[in-house]
Design an enzyme around this catalytic site. Structure first.
Site, PDB file in Angstrom:
ATOM      1  N   HIS A 160       0.604  -1.570   0.008  1.00  0.00           N
ATOM      2  CA  HIS A 160       0.164  -0.165  -0.163  1.00  0.00           C
ATOM      3  C   HIS A 160       0.735   1.121  -0.322  1.00  0.00           C
ATOM      4  O   HIS A 160       2.727   1.148   0.504  1.00  0.00           O
ATOM      5  CB  HIS A 160      -0.541   0.007   0.942  1.00  0.00           C
ATOM      6  CG  HIS A 160      -0.046   0.042   2.367  1.00  0.00           C
ATOM      7  ND1 HIS A 160       0.607   1.138   2.839  1.00  0.00           N
ATOM      8  CD2 HIS A 160       0.225  -1.087   3.185  1.00  0.00           C
ATOM      9  CE1 HIS A 160       1.239   0.842   4.246  1.00  0.00           C
ATOM     10  NE2 HIS A 160       0.992  -0.420   4.828  1.00  0.00           N
ATOM     11  N   HIS A 185       0.746  -5.337   2.598  1.00  0.00           N
ATOM     12  CA  HIS A 185       1.662  -5.094   3.751  1.00  0.00           C
ATOM     13  C   HIS A 185       2.615  -5.264   3.640  1.00  0.00           C
ATOM     14  O   HIS A 185       2.789  -6.201   3.389  1.00  0.00           O
ATOM     15  CB  HIS A 185       0.379  -5.223   4.664  1.00  0.00           C
ATOM     16  CG  HIS A 185      -1.052  -4.667   4.521  1.00  0.00           C
ATOM     17  ND1 HIS A 185      -1.543  -3.282   4.916  1.00  0.00           N
ATOM     18  CD2 HIS A 185      -2.332  -5.490   4.376  1.00  0.00           C
ATOM     19  CE1 HIS A 185      -2.770  -3.144   4.872  1.00  0.00           C
ATOM     20  NE2 HIS A 185      -3.031  -4.799   4.423  1.00  0.00           N
TER      21      HIS A 185
END
Length: 220
Positions: free
Chosen positions: A8, A148
């Protein structure tokens, strides 16, 4: 099948060096910019399917990269970031000393109260690979997964057959960095690792407390 695994964009907590884990922190302005630059670089990639962590920082990044493609973004809880339990939200300089093992000796790291171990994250990413990635490799050409930092390294550990002690091997996955794999059933090959599509702004470069091992050993 070509698999893109992307971290992200930047959040306020990234800048403040706080442990995010399952905390649902939005992208900041610079994080949106990084996602937009990445989207522009990947605009000609014909993604057949997009999977994302349901946490907003990952899902928003996936939305930006998707652009005007007519593709649904499928969320999967197995792509959520590693949970840091009672440590979530703490600045890195306030976590107990034993947390140093998280980077320095992952094979010795013990889960904190309410949090996950590396083994937990490795197990759920292995499940995602078996249930989603491997079957898809037989029928589609290109997949995008947005998740992530720690989670993406668990995917890499499984795909590259690394040992737990080498969890952080290679380039640390910076915000919006992409690792690209060639997937054919259970035959996994890394084509690029930790690639970024933007020029790093020193103001926003994360200052890490450890030096990642540059050895990409374990690729298969």
């Amino acid at each position: 099948m070509i698999l893109y695994v992307i971290r992200h964009g930047e959040t306020k907590w990234n800048v403040e060096r706080r442990l995010q884990g399952r905390s649902d922190v939005e992208l900041n302005e610079y994080g949106i910019h990084l996602a937009e630059v990445t989207a522009e670089a990947l605009k000609d990639v014909n993604f057949d399917v997009i999977y994302s962590s349901p946490l907003i920082r990952a899902y928003k990044t996936a939305e930006i990269i998707r652009g005007d493609r007519n593709i649904n973004i499928i969320t999967d809880d197995r792509l959520k970031e590693m949970s840091f339990g009672i440590y979530e939200g703490l600045p890195s300089n306030e976590v107990p000393a034993d947390f140093a093992d998280f980077f320095a000796a992952p094979d010795k790291f013990k889960a904190m109260e309410g949090g996950e171990s590396f083994q937990d994250v490795i197990a759920r990413t292995a499940s995602f690979i078996e249930d989603v990635i491997v079957p898809a490799s037989e029928s589609i050409s290109t997949m995008l997964v947005v998740a992530h930092g720690a989670l993406n390294n668990a995917l890499a550990l499984n795909l590259l057959h690394r040992e737990l002690k080498d969890y952080w091997a290679g380039v640390f996955p910076r915000n919006c960095s992409a690792s690209i794999y060639d997937i054919k059933g259970h035959d996994f090959k890394c084509l690029e690792y930790g690639k970024i599509y933007y020029k790093e702004d020193e103001k926003h470069t994360q200052k890490l407390k450890y030096t990642p091992n540059q050895d990409m050993g374990g690729e298969k």
